[in-house]
Design an enzyme around this catalytic site. Structure first.
Site, PDB file in Angstrom:
ATOM      1  N   GLY A  38      12.285 -17.972  52.318  1.00 28.85           N
ATOM      2  CA  GLY A  38      11.105 -17.092  52.350  1.00 28.85           C
ATOM      3  C   GLY A  38      11.154 -16.067  51.230  1.00 28.85           C
ATOM      4  N   GLY A  39      12.368 -15.827  50.695  1.00 31.13           N
ATOM      5  CA  GLY A  39      12.497 -14.939  49.533  1.00 31.13           C
ATOM      6  C   GLY A  39      12.028 -13.522  49.808  1.00 31.13           C
ATOM      7  CG  HIS A 440     -26.203  -3.782  58.396  1.00 32.17           C
ATOM      8  ND1 HIS A 440     -25.871  -2.804  57.481  1.00 32.17           N
ATOM      9  CD2 HIS A 440     -26.472  -3.153  59.569  1.00 32.17           C
ATOM     10  CE1 HIS A 440     -25.964  -1.619  58.072  1.00 32.17           C
ATOM     11  NE2 HIS A 440     -26.316  -1.797  59.343  1.00 32.17           N
TER      12      HIS A 440
HETATM   13  C1  FAD Z   1       8.312  -3.959  48.809  1.00 38.07           C
HETATM   14  C2  FAD Z   1       7.508  -5.092  48.243  1.00 38.07           C
HETATM   15  C3  FAD Z   1       6.226  -5.315  48.706  1.00 38.07           C
HETATM   16  C4  FAD Z   1       5.479  -6.366  48.185  1.00 38.07           C
HETATM   17  N1  FAD Z   1       4.214  -6.561  48.651  1.00 38.07           N
HETATM   18  C5  FAD Z   1       3.458  -7.571  48.145  1.00 38.07           C
HETATM   19  C6  FAD Z   1       2.153  -7.815  48.628  1.00 38.07           C
HETATM   20  O1  FAD Z   1       1.660  -7.129  49.520  1.00 38.07           O
HETATM   21  N2  FAD Z   1       1.454  -8.846  48.099  1.00 38.07           N
HETATM   22  C7  FAD Z   1       1.972  -9.648  47.106  1.00 38.07           C
HETATM   23  O2  FAD Z   1       1.284 -10.558  46.642  1.00 38.07           O
HETATM   24  N3  FAD Z   1       3.215  -9.433  46.633  1.00 38.07           N
HETATM   25  C8  FAD Z   1       3.969  -8.427  47.129  1.00 38.07           C
HETATM   26  N4  FAD Z   1       5.240  -8.228  46.655  1.00 38.07           N
HETATM   27  C9  FAD Z   1       5.741  -9.131  45.597  1.00 38.07           C
HETATM   28  C10 FAD Z   1       6.166 -10.467  46.190  1.00 38.07           C
HETATM   29  O3  FAD Z   1       7.117 -10.265  47.220  1.00 38.07           O
HETATM   30  C11 FAD Z   1       6.762 -11.340  45.095  1.00 38.07           C
HETATM   31  O4  FAD Z   1       5.844 -11.412  44.026  1.00 38.07           O
HETATM   32  C12 FAD Z   1       7.026 -12.755  45.596  1.00 38.07           C
HETATM   33  O5  FAD Z   1       7.934 -12.746  46.688  1.00 38.07           O
HETATM   34  C13 FAD Z   1       7.596 -13.601  44.457  1.00 38.07           C
HETATM   35  O6  FAD Z   1       7.911 -14.853  44.949  1.00 38.07           O
HETATM   36  P1  FAD Z   1       8.934 -15.804  44.171  1.00 38.07           P
HETATM   37  O7  FAD Z   1       8.835 -17.105  44.860  1.00 38.07           O
HETATM   38  O8  FAD Z   1       8.692 -15.751  42.727  1.00 38.07           O
HETATM   39  O9  FAD Z   1      10.385 -15.147  44.382  1.00 38.07           O
HETATM   40  P2  FAD Z   1      11.162 -14.634  45.663  1.00 38.07           P
HETATM   41  O10 FAD Z   1      10.268 -14.538  46.828  1.00 38.07           O
HETATM   42  O11 FAD Z   1      11.891 -13.426  45.250  1.00 38.07           O
HETATM   43  O12 FAD Z   1      12.190 -15.825  45.961  1.00 38.07           O
HETATM   44  C14 FAD Z   1      13.245 -16.124  45.118  1.00 38.07           C
HETATM   45  C15 FAD Z   1      14.372 -16.725  45.918  1.00 38.07           C
HETATM   46  O13 FAD Z   1      15.340 -17.285  45.016  1.00 38.07           O
HETATM   47  C16 FAD Z   1      16.640 -17.061  45.534  1.00 38.07           C
HETATM   48  N5  FAD Z   1      17.561 -17.142  44.410  1.00 38.07           N
HETATM   49  C17 FAD Z   1      17.626 -16.343  43.315  1.00 38.07           C
HETATM   50  N6  FAD Z   1      18.557 -16.764  42.459  1.00 38.07           N
HETATM   51  C18 FAD Z   1      19.119 -17.869  43.009  1.00 38.07           C
HETATM   52  C19 FAD Z   1      20.157 -18.728  42.605  1.00 38.07           C
HETATM   53  N7  FAD Z   1      20.751 -18.598  41.429  1.00 38.07           N
HETATM   54  N8  FAD Z   1      20.508 -19.732  43.429  1.00 38.07           N
HETATM   55  C20 FAD Z   1      19.883 -19.910  44.619  1.00 38.07           C
HETATM   56  N9  FAD Z   1      18.891 -19.114  45.058  1.00 38.07           N
HETATM   57  C21 FAD Z   1      18.505 -18.101  44.261  1.00 38.07           C
HETATM   58  C22 FAD Z   1      16.516 -15.682  46.153  1.00 38.07           C
HETATM   59  O14 FAD Z   1      17.533 -15.475  47.140  1.00 38.07           O
HETATM   60  C23 FAD Z   1      15.123 -15.709  46.763  1.00 38.07           C
HETATM   61  O15 FAD Z   1      15.146 -16.141  48.103  1.00 38.07           O
HETATM   62  C24 FAD Z   1       6.019  -7.206  47.186  1.00 38.07           C
HETATM   63  C25 FAD Z   1       7.334  -6.994  46.732  1.00 38.07           C
HETATM   64  C26 FAD Z   1       8.066  -5.953  47.256  1.00 38.07           C
HETATM   65  C27 FAD Z   1       9.459  -5.740  46.754  1.00 38.07           C
END
Ligand code: FAD
Length: 458
Positions: A38-39, A440
């Site tokens: 879920g990241g 509305h």
């Molecule tokens: C406090 C906060 C609030 C936010 N609110 C919003 C919002 O309301 N709306 C919105 O659109 N965005 C929001 N964001 C931004 C959003 O969370 C990110 O843009 C989004 O999660 C990015 O997704 P991603 O798939 O690129 O990476 P991520 O969701 O960060 O997933 C990357 C994954 O890769 C894994 N990983 C990294 N390196 C390795 C490796 N070498 N080997 C194996 N696994 C690895 C990590 O553990 C992680 O689980 C928010 C961010 C924060 C911090």
């Protein structure tokens, strides 16, 4: 060495969905995740923060109950443990759902651990070597901890830490007056903390137009949050009551004493520990993986999706990256990142819904413009809800009549912006909305009215 048709690194917003599409096509896929499926969004970003924003809104409305003729006889109290438990449960449920989905995916091998490149087609995870002709990086980002004076001498919080708090800080100092910082600032103020926002730049949300940024500041300050802008040389030092934050502002006290400090000054990609050099994958100066318009890196067979490629910083842009890669790779389409109409929201209350260019960007483009604005005090639904802060603004290209961008700062602004976002996606001139019959009373019903007010930009 285990061989796959494809390897996905990172279980964030793009990887799992891409794995699902590829396995459905009969491909053998490995998904490597080092921490939580879920990241960021599910575990430490959008989901827990928006759950907390909902709790903060409930507290705020309970305090305002008398405005609506509802009597709450005792002072409103916030149970931080219950607030925290609720947000955690929202996250846990979402993560469990994702895990069940992935565990039941035929053709998928889930690998827990940290992946690093050994070569352009081989990754190491612990003692295991994995190889595939296609590798998809979805490694996301993390909070940037700036090298500001004193940062090593105090305890500070980043987004992951503040989400784990089950007690209320007495005085939370938020360093960084942009999207993440402001959401935490307002919610903790509503939970009952004293809050100060410290921003280096001359205004909050520096990427937004000046009028939008000013309205956001007024909303924040009206709730008793102190805002210190132009804090040119922020420094941290231990203090008997917590942390002293030196702000060097042109006005006001040179120091703010907080019980807790949150650093919310931007994000950096998780690319430094991937051994990208062993695969020959290029990065830019800030560590973002360089990609083309179809999210291919410079190395054939390696793609980068989501926050790690610097082409978006949102859940929906990461998910759209997956859609682009899947469409091109599996459906024979020709989708590009540059076709994307970017929208996003700032989840303070009232929220800011945004799409396309700001007025500043549109003016810089040199096009002749039409602009219209409308205060939320002239939106019936907002009046009925007694939530009249903010305003809407739309910018149109005077020649093509196409909408270039809009900001809706106001109640339901994050939803109402779709009226414009969808029109921009459909590449329709603004007059298409002229004869639309809106419902509305809604905030969106004012969008056609707003457009009828368009005037040439001075
Ligand atoms: C406090 C906060 C609030 C936010 N609110 C919003 C919002 O309301 N709306 C919105 O659109 N965005 C929001 N964001 C931004 C959003 O969370 C990110 O843009 C989004 O999660 C990015 O997704 P991603 O798939 O690129 O990476 P991520 O969701 O960060 O997933 C990357 C994954 O890769 C894994 N990983 C990294 N390196 C390795 C490796 N070498 N080997 C194996 N696994 C690895 C990590 O553990 C992680 O689980 C928010 C961010 C924060 C911090």
């Amino acid at each position: 060495m285990s061989a796959f048709d494809a390897i996905v690194v990172g279980g964030g917003q793009a990887g799992p969905s891409l794995a699902s599409r590829m396995t459905a096509k009969g491909m053998k896929v490995a998904l490597v995740e080092r921490h939580l499926i879920g990241g960021t969004c599910v575990n430490t970003g959008c989901m827990p923060t928006k759950a907390l924003v909902a709790s903060a809104y409930a507290a705020h409305m309970a305090r305002r109950a008398a405005d609506f003729g509802v009597l709450v006889d005792a002072p409103v109290r916030v149970d931080m443990q219950a607030v925290h438990a609720r947000a955690s449960q929202v996250t846990l449920n979402a993560r469990a759902g994702l895990e069940t989905w992935l565990d039941g995916m035929p053709g998928l091998t889930r690998i827990r651990g940290h992946a690093r490149f050994e070569s352009h087609d081989t990754l190491r995870v612990g003692d295991e070597l994995l190889t595939a002709p296609r590798i998809f990086l979805n490694v996301g980002g993390r909070a940037h901890v700036p090298d500001m004076p004193g940062v090593g001498s105090v305890e500070f919080l980043i987004n992951t830490d503040i989400l784990a708090l089950t007690t209320l800080p007495e005085h939370l100092v938020v360093v960084g007056g942009s999207y993440i910082g402001l959401e935490f600032a307002q919610m903790f103020r509503r939970f009952g903390a004293q809050v100060t926002v410290v921003e280096m730049g001359p205004r909050l949300t520096p990427r937004e137009d000046e009028d939008v940024a000013q309205a956001i500041r007024e909303i924040i300050e009206a709730e008793g949050i102190a805002v210190r802008t132009s804090a040119t040389c922020i420094r941290l030092a231990p203090h008997a009551r917590g942390v002293a934050v030196g702000v060097d502002c042109t006005e006001g006290d040179p120091e703010v004493i907080g019980s807790h400090v949150l650093l919310a000054v931007g994000r950096i990609p998780n690319t430094a520990d991937l051994d990208l050099d062993k695969a020959g994958v290029a990065m830019d100066a800030r560590g973002y993986i360089t990609v083309d318009d179809q999210l291919r890196t410079n190395v054939p067979g390696i793609w980068a999706m989501g926050d790690c490629n610097g082409r978006g910083a949102f859940t929906h842009t990461a998910y759209n990256d997956y859609e682009i890669v899947a469409a091109n790779l599996l459906d024979g389409e020709d989708r590009k990142v540059s076709d994307r109409v970017l929208g996003y929201a700032l989840y303070i209350d009232p929220p800011l819904g945004r799409v396309g260019m700001t007025e500043t960007e549109a003016r810089r483009s040199g096009r002749p413009l039409l602009i219209a604005t409308r205060p939320m005090t002239r939106v019936n639904r907002a009046v009925e809800k007694a939530e009249t802060l903010g305003f809407m603004k739309v910018i149109v290209d005077a020649e093509t009549k196409l909408m270039l961008g809009a900001s809706i700062l106001g109640t339901s602004g994050d939803e109402a912006i779709y009226g414009i976002l969808d029109m921009m996606n459909a590449k329709q001139p603004w007059q298409t909305l002229r004869w639309a019959v809106p419902i509305h009373p809604t905030v969106s019903e004012l969008i056609p009215t707003l457009l009828l007010d368009l005037k040439p930009a001075s």
